[in-house]
Write a protein that holds these residues in place. Sequence first.
Motif, PDB file in Angstrom:
ATOM      1  N   THR A  39      -5.169  -2.238   3.518  1.00 25.64           N
ATOM      2  CA  THR A  39      -5.347  -0.911   3.815  1.00 25.64           C
ATOM      3  C   THR A  39      -5.077   0.224   3.831  1.00 25.64           C
ATOM      4  N   LYS A  40      -5.129   0.076   5.496  1.00 25.69           N
ATOM      5  CA  LYS A  40      -5.195   0.701   6.422  1.00 25.69           C
ATOM      6  C   LYS A  40      -3.224   0.318   6.772  1.00 25.69           C
ATOM      7  N   THR A  72      -6.765 -13.737  -0.767  1.00 22.51           N
ATOM      8  CA  THR A  72      -7.235 -13.930  -2.604  1.00 22.51           C
ATOM      9  C   THR A  72      -5.458 -13.587  -3.182  1.00 22.51           C
ATOM     10  N   PRO A  73      -5.460 -13.888  -4.422  1.00 15.75           N
ATOM     11  CA  PRO A  73      -4.602 -13.425  -5.550  1.00 15.75           C
ATOM     12  C   PRO A  73      -4.777 -11.782  -5.286  1.00 15.75           C
ATOM     13  N   ILE A  74      -6.015 -11.512  -5.239  1.00 24.26           N
ATOM     14  CA  ILE A  74      -5.746  -9.645  -5.105  1.00 24.26           C
ATOM     15  C   ILE A  74      -4.837  -9.229  -3.931  1.00 24.26           C
ATOM     16  N   ASN A  75      -5.511  -9.574  -2.592  1.00 26.48           N
ATOM     17  CA  ASN A  75      -4.972  -9.859  -1.456  1.00 26.48           C
ATOM     18  C   ASN A  75      -3.444  -9.863  -1.720  1.00 26.48           C
ATOM     19  N   SER A  76      -3.436 -10.807  -2.407  1.00 28.24           N
ATOM     20  CA  SER A  76      -1.870 -11.091  -1.535  1.00 28.24           C
ATOM     21  C   SER A  76      -0.726 -10.487  -2.532  1.00 28.24           C
ATOM     22  N   ALA A  77      -1.236  -9.439  -3.531  1.00 28.64           N
ATOM     23  CA  ALA A  77      -0.516  -8.798  -4.849  1.00 28.64           C
ATOM     24  C   ALA A  77      -0.472  -7.481  -3.131  1.00 28.64           C
ATOM     25  N   ALA A  78      -1.530  -7.035  -2.817  1.00 30.27           N
ATOM     26  CA  ALA A  78      -1.687  -5.816  -2.351  1.00 30.27           C
ATOM     27  C   ALA A  78      -0.611  -6.575  -1.429  1.00 30.27           C
ATOM     28  N   ALA A  79      -0.781  -6.931  -0.359  1.00 26.35           N
ATOM     29  CA  ALA A  79       0.215  -7.353   0.762  1.00 26.35           C
ATOM     30  C   ALA A  79       1.347  -7.380   0.595  1.00 26.35           C
ATOM     31  N   ILE A  80       1.620  -8.112  -0.696  1.00 22.52           N
ATOM     32  CA  ILE A  80       3.022  -7.632  -1.041  1.00 22.52           C
ATOM     33  C   ILE A  80       3.990  -6.657  -1.166  1.00 22.52           C
ATOM     34  N   MET A  97       2.556  -3.481   0.656  1.00 17.64           N
ATOM     35  CA  MET A  97       2.512  -2.816   0.776  1.00 17.64           C
ATOM     36  C   MET A  97       3.603  -3.440   2.272  1.00 17.64           C
ATOM     37  N   PHE A  98       3.645  -4.991   2.225  1.00 15.50           N
ATOM     38  CA  PHE A  98       5.050  -5.050   3.510  1.00 15.50           C
ATOM     39  C   PHE A  98       6.062  -4.028   2.278  1.00 15.50           C
ATOM     40  N   PHE A  99       6.442  -4.001   1.452  1.00 21.46           N
ATOM     41  CA  PHE A  99       7.695  -3.817   0.803  1.00 21.46           C
ATOM     42  C   PHE A  99       7.485  -2.265   1.116  1.00 21.46           C
ATOM     43  N   ASP A 100       6.147  -1.039   0.353  1.00 16.66           N
ATOM     44  CA  ASP A 100       6.197  -0.260   0.540  1.00 16.66           C
ATOM     45  C   ASP A 100       6.588   0.388   2.670  1.00 16.66           C
ATOM     46  N   ARG A 101       6.523  -0.794   3.236  1.00 20.56           N
ATOM     47  CA  ARG A 101       6.625  -0.332   4.561  1.00 20.56           C
ATOM     48  C   ARG A 101       7.810  -1.406   5.580  1.00 20.56           C
ATOM     49  N   ASP A 102       8.842  -1.224   4.538  1.00 17.00           N
ATOM     50  CA  ASP A 102      10.207  -1.384   4.570  1.00 17.00           C
ATOM     51  C   ASP A 102       9.884  -3.360   5.563  1.00 17.00           C
ATOM     52  N   ASP A 103       9.357  -4.148   4.941  1.00 14.23           N
ATOM     53  CA  ASP A 103       9.078  -5.090   5.811  1.00 14.23           C
ATOM     54  C   ASP A 103       8.754  -6.484   4.291  1.00 14.23           C
ATOM     55  N   TYR A 129     -12.065 -13.989   6.476  1.00 11.87           N
ATOM     56  CA  TYR A 129     -10.306 -14.059   7.202  1.00 11.87           C
ATOM     57  C   TYR A 129     -10.190 -12.623   5.560  1.00 11.87           C
ATOM     58  N   ASN A 130      -9.887 -12.916   4.942  1.00  7.38           N
ATOM     59  CA  ASN A 130      -9.953 -12.563   3.329  1.00  7.38           C
ATOM     60  C   ASN A 130     -10.493 -10.454   3.493  1.00  7.38           C
ATOM     61  N   ILE A 131     -11.969 -10.409   3.968  1.00  7.64           N
ATOM     62  CA  ILE A 131     -12.420  -9.142   4.327  1.00  7.64           C
ATOM     63  C   ILE A 131     -11.317  -8.365   5.255  1.00  7.64           C
ATOM     64  N   ILE A 132     -11.002  -9.233   6.477  1.00  5.75           N
ATOM     65  CA  ILE A 132      -9.813  -8.718   7.588  1.00  5.75           C
ATOM     66  C   ILE A 132      -8.690  -8.107   7.060  1.00  5.75           C
ATOM     67  N   PHE A 133      -8.295  -9.159   6.045  1.00  5.21           N
ATOM     68  CA  PHE A 133      -6.787  -9.128   5.753  1.00  5.21           C
ATOM     69  C   PHE A 133      -6.676  -7.589   4.949  1.00  5.21           C
ATOM     70  N   GLN A 134      -8.176  -7.654   4.284  1.00  2.00           N
ATOM     71  CA  GLN A 134      -7.892  -6.530   3.031  1.00  2.00           C
ATOM     72  C   GLN A 134      -8.040  -5.408   4.056  1.00  2.00           C
ATOM     73  N   TYR A 135      -9.050  -5.102   5.048  1.00  2.00           N
ATOM     74  CA  TYR A 135      -8.770  -3.835   5.937  1.00  2.00           C
ATOM     75  C   TYR A 135      -7.187  -3.760   6.557  1.00  2.00           C
ATOM     76  N   LEU A 136      -6.898  -4.475   6.963  1.00  2.00           N
ATOM     77  CA  LEU A 136      -5.404  -4.750   7.298  1.00  2.00           C
ATOM     78  C   LEU A 136      -4.259  -4.213   6.958  1.00  2.00           C
TER      79      LEU A 136
END
Length: 488
Positions: free
Chosen positions: A364-365, A386-394, A396-402, A355-362
């Motif tokens: 990053t893109k 993962t903690p790393i993916n969670s931080a990156a996702a947070i 990314m969502f702020f950057d994209r106004d979500d 799951y985290n391989i795909i989540f990381q891709y989404l």
Amino acid sequence: METVPLRHPPQVVPSSSQALGHQEQLEKPPKQFPTYLDTHNLSPRARILCEILARVAPAEVETAISATGMSPEPEVVEEVIRLSYGCPAAVVTFFRWVGLKQKHSPLSWNLMVDLLGKNKMFEPMWDAIRSMKQEGVLSLTTFVSVFGSYCEAGRFNEAIMTFEVMEKYGVQPDVVAVNSLLSAICREDFQMAKAVEFFQKTKTVIPPDGDSYAILLEGWEKEGNVGKAKTMFGEMVIRVGWSSENMAAYDAFLNTLIQGSEADEALKFLQVMKGKNCLPGLKFFSNALQILIRQNDSVHALSLWDMMVKSGLIPSLIMYNAMIGLLCNNDDIVNAFQLLDSMPFNGIFPDPLTYNIIFQYLITKKKVREAGKFFFEMIKNEQPPTPINSAAAISMFFDRDDPEMALEIWLYMKKEGVSPLDDSANALLNGLASMGRLTELRRHADQMLHTRIKIYESTMEKLKIAFRKEGRNGSDIFDDLDRKWRSS
């Protein structure tokens, strides 16, 4: 040169007690041999004798072992020799002492020949072989050991000469002997020319079998020579035909093609092999996929994957994860999702890495909608990011106004105790600061400080800018927060 004893062997020595009398030629042995200290299930009698051979000077060995009063059985003698390769001079004395009292077993003789050969003591080795002939215990095993010793020493001509004199010693050279020598030569680096030269000379007299070609094809695989591998494979098919028993040869040939960036050719041969009921097993496909993944070749990897699955082979979880990672690296998320969906049908269930391989891709893109949807699928299936993916996702969502999705991830991490939280916490604070949501920012920052989550200095600098934009009141709030931060 030491080839003379092989062409014109001296007379057989009269007894085993005289067979190993060349102690003045003993060389300092290598240190990498296993010893009795490495073995836990050694018999007590063998351990005592090994200790003597390891610690007593060769000239004093006979006195020391005689003082034990032992008359070691053949099994004990074999144990002692096997674990004393590092002290050959002492073993020579021990072997001669035993030979005066009892007849050596064939295995003891073979071990002695191997010990002498591995220590590059070739003249005493041949004395032992001549005594073995006299006692009628010579076998192919003896010569296989000699092949290996000469090749390890880089003395390939002597190894080939040994093969040529086998018959004079009463051992008929056959295809097993040929394959043993080929294997010994091919184990050493960059000796394929020597191996092929020997093979060409013997194949008209002793017909090769599938193992002969497997050894040579594995050698060309090691050297990465696609052209030579194709020639050898073509000859093999003509001489021995198709058989599932020759799978090692097929694997080596196909791997050579794939490593040589000829995956198209490999796939064509696989189709032919499938028609001949000679399709390789899962081990080949796993190795081949690893090569294609290293080459970042998702197109051929997918073709290989389809052939594997359609042939009824079930990929492992490791293979699924590697393949999904390759597809994501090549921006092929459609096929990555198809593989994810197909896993349960093959009895394989995704793990957090899948799951985290795909989540990381989404992430990053910057695929906001897909990443949010996939996050909920992850937590539904109890596969947390993962903690790393969670931080990156947070972030990314702020950057994209979500921001709501970013908060959703943060709240999930806190609730489920995913750790460490520091990177995600700072991503959350930075995101709230960038959007001017200062009330929430202060509340979350207070909670983080209370629970001793680390707020980075760089984050505090951004918070200072955000709060001081709000004037004196904002500055007072930040100063209070800053005092708490410094005290924590």
